[in-house]
Design an enzyme around this catalytic site. Structure first.
Site, PDB file in Angstrom:
ATOM      1  N   ASP A 109       0.808  -1.233   0.000  1.00 34.43           N
ATOM      2  CA  ASP A 109       0.000   0.000   0.000  1.00 34.43           C
ATOM      3  C   ASP A 109       0.828   1.264   0.000  1.00 34.43           C
ATOM      4  O   ASP A 109       0.279   2.358  -0.023  1.00 34.43           O
ATOM      5  CB  ASP A 109      -0.984  -0.002   1.172  1.00 34.43           C
ATOM      6  CG  ASP A 109      -0.295  -0.086   2.537  1.00 34.43           C
ATOM      7  OD1 ASP A 109       0.959   0.033   2.597  1.00 34.43           O
ATOM      8  OD2 ASP A 109      -1.011  -0.261   3.535  1.00 34.43           O
ATOM      9  N   ASP A 131       0.141 -10.710   6.375  1.00 34.28           N
ATOM     10  CA  ASP A 131      -0.191 -10.022   5.125  1.00 34.28           C
ATOM     11  C   ASP A 131       1.160  -9.681   4.490  1.00 34.28           C
ATOM     12  O   ASP A 131       1.826  -8.720   4.892  1.00 34.28           O
ATOM     13  CB  ASP A 131      -1.011  -8.767   5.450  1.00 34.28           C
ATOM     14  CG  ASP A 131      -1.781  -8.226   4.266  1.00 34.28           C
ATOM     15  OD1 ASP A 131      -1.825  -8.895   3.209  1.00 34.28           O
ATOM     16  OD2 ASP A 131      -2.346  -7.118   4.392  1.00 34.28           O
TER      17      ASP A 131
END
Ligand SMILES: *[C@@H]1O[C@H](CO)[C@@H](O)[C@H](O)[C@H]1NC(C)=O
Length: 232
Positions: free
Chosen positions: A32, A143
């Site tokens: 991100d 993640d």
């Protein structure tokens, strides 16, 4: 007299086998471009928070710099927090983590050896350092940070690199083929390709995992070492 096998079973049943205990976990993937949550002072007992970088990927000396995911923020994930292959059966990298019974103070900058148990990477190992967490993560969830893995909840990639409005590819899951990596910023290409080479394009493989001392090759990139650890 108990046999070795009975003792082992007893140890497992009573939780005494904690030294080499493997837990079961799940993985997803993301990139991100945001400052990782372990990049703030005071999260854990460490030499320094994980490095964050400015918009041009230079490490920031100011650990208090605002997250690039927020309006006016200037701190981003450094591109060297991308995964890489050590050899055919081992890779190193970084992850947003949430572990059952823990908090950021217990996992920020800790390293975990993941053994993949499904998909094309079944049997391969990856050592990741926890650099981040996520409100949408389940328990025992890694993640894995990989460029082009999808921005998820937050997105600084559009601001930092001019990625499409929801990041490269799908917001969750990211791009779907290796050739899409060709259009990535130069410093993110290798990590993007890693997903389709070493990782075999695996799609959220399951893992077993245990905590390990961080390899120095990892902490040399992140800058963060937990107090009492001596990476080699
Ligand atoms: C990969 O590297 C690790 C760490 O150096 C080593 O323990 C392992 O034996 C290597 N595996 C192969 C297949 O070369």
């Amino acid at each position: 007299m108990l046999s070795i096998k009975q003792l082992a079973l007893l140890a497992l049943a009573t939780g005494l086998a904690s030294v080499d205990a493997q837990s079961t976990g799940k993985t997803t993937r993301y990139w991100d471009c945001c400052k990782g949550s372990c990049g703030w002072s005071g999260k854990a007992s460490v030499n320094q928070p994980i490095n964050s970088c400015d918009k041009s990927d230079n490490p920031l000396a100011n650990m208090a710099a605002k997250n690039g995911c927020e309006s006016g923020g200037t701190a981003y994930m450094c591109t060297n927090q991308s995964p890489w292959a050590v050899n055919d059966s081992l890779a190193y990298g970084f992850a947003a983590v949430k572990l059952a019974g823990g908090t950021e103070s217990s996992w920020c900058c800790a390293c975990y050896e993941l053994t993949f148990t499904s998909g094309p990477v079944n049997g391969k190992k990856m050592i990741v350092q926890a650099t981040n967490t996520g409100g949408d993560l389940g328990q025992n969830h890694f993640d894995l940070a990989m460029p082009g893995g999808g921005v998820g909840l937050y997105n600084a990639c559009t601001n930092q690199w001019g990625a499409p409005p929801n990041g490269w590819g799908a917001q969750y899951g990211g791009i779907s083929s290796k050739s899409q990596c060709d259009a990535f910023p130069e410093k993110l290409k290798a990590g993007c390709n890693w997903r389709f080479d070493w990782f075999g394009g695996a799609d959220n493989p399951d893992v077993t995992f245990k905590q390990v001392t961080c390899p120095k090759a990892i902490t040399d990139k992140s800058g963060c070492i937990r107090n009492g650890e001596n990476p080699t």
